[in-house]
Design an enzyme around this catalytic site. Structure first.
Site, short mmCIF file in Angstrom:
data_model
loop_
_atom_site.label_atom_id
_atom_site.label_comp_id
_atom_site.label_asym_id
_atom_site.label_seq_id
_atom_site.Cartn_x
_atom_site.Cartn_y
_atom_site.Cartn_z
N HIS A 1 16.03 -7.83 9.34
CA HIS A 1 15.33 -6.57 9.60
C HIS A 1 15.76 -6.01 10.95
CE1 HIS A 1 11.98 -6.95 6.50
NE2 HIS A 1 12.29 -5.66 6.46
N ARG B 1 0.83 -1.19 0.00
CA ARG B 1 0.00 0.00 0.00
C ARG B 1 0.87 1.24 0.00
NH1 ARG B 1 -3.28 -0.51 5.10
NH2 ARG B 1 -1.87 -2.24 5.51
N1 PCA Z 1 12.54 -1.57 4.77
C1 PCA Z 1 11.51 -1.81 3.79
C2 PCA Z 1 12.16 -1.54 2.45
C3 PCA Z 1 13.41 -0.79 2.75
C4 PCA Z 1 13.61 -0.95 4.20
O1 PCA Z 1 14.60 -0.57 4.85
C5 PCA Z 1 10.85 -3.18 3.92
O2 PCA Z 1 10.79 -3.72 5.03
O3 PCA Z 1 10.38 -3.73 2.94
#
Ligand code: PCA
Length: 221
Positions: A167, A90
């Site tokens: 992440h 989104r």
């Molecule tokens: N996080 C985004 C894209 C770039 C980033 O640092 C994601 O979690 O998709």
């Protein structure tokens, strides 16, 4: 000397910084277990991120690749277990693109496993006092797009190099500037109340990524 490629992303959405890039660039040039770390920036766009990553793989010829991205709303450093073959968001990427139900590689496998030792990484991070857990979804925004594309490239080369995605939470400064978090995709339940999203200081994220590289070089997957 063999190399480890670390990538971070440009800021996206309402943010002016991205902890993934601020952290990986601090590790550029460091050596660990006989490997030299090369840190590079990826654009947060569906169109440009993968071509840039493929060029980097050809030039750097890394033995290990860890792509890093920001996950607003998460409190822990999260090695991703699996990449899926779909783009759907989104929130527009930095080129304004908002794909719906689009295959990343048409006809490609539904998913690829990370070839990082995700559980050994989480154990090593917790031992070092960094909150961490394995994640089973990298979302369906640009991070998952890059993760899937990376694993597809590595598989084409017979998985001679290992790779995956991690992440990281927001930085405290980012969290302080927003109480209402834009969500790029359906990563989890919406929080009932507006509250300050969780964050980790940059120093902790940098240390966490170094521990991640070390644990990956140490253990077989
Ligand atoms: N996080 C985004 C894209 C770039 C980033 O640092 C994601 O979690 O998709």
């Amino acid at each position: 000397m063999r190399t480890v490629l670390l990538t971070g992303f440009e800021p996206f959405g309402a943010d002016r910084v991205n902890p993934s890039w601020l952290a990986v660039r601090r590790l550029h040039g460091r050596t660990l277990r006989g490997h030299r770390i090369v840190a590079r920036l990826l654009p947060t766009t569906y169109e440009e991120s993968l071509p840039r990553l493929r060029r980097l793989l050809r030039r750097v010829r890394p033995a290990l690749v860890i792509c890093v991205g920001q996950a607003g709303g998460r409190a822990e450093v999260t090695p991703e277990r699996v990449a899926i073959n779909v783009d759907d968001s989104r929130l527009p990427d930095n080129a304004g693109w908002k794909p719906v139900d689009a295959a990343i590689i048409p006809g490609g496998p539904v998913a690829y496993w990370s070839t990082l030792p995700v559980k050994a990484i989480v154990r090593a991070l917790r031992r070092q006092g960094v909150p961490a857990s394995v994640s089973s979804s990298a979302g369906t925004f640009v991070c998952n797009h890059v993760f899937y594309g990376l694993m597809h490239e590595l598989a084409k080369n017979g998985n001679a190099a290992r790779g995956g995605f991690v992440h990281v939470p927001l930085l405290p400064g980012q969290a302080a500037h927003r109480r209402d978090l834009p969500e790029p995709d359906s990563r989890g339940p919406r929080r009932a109340e507006k509250s300050v999203p969780p964050s980790l200081p940059l120093e902790v994220i940098v240390r966490a990524l170094l521990v991640t590289v070390g644990a990956s070089l140490r253990s077989p997957h």
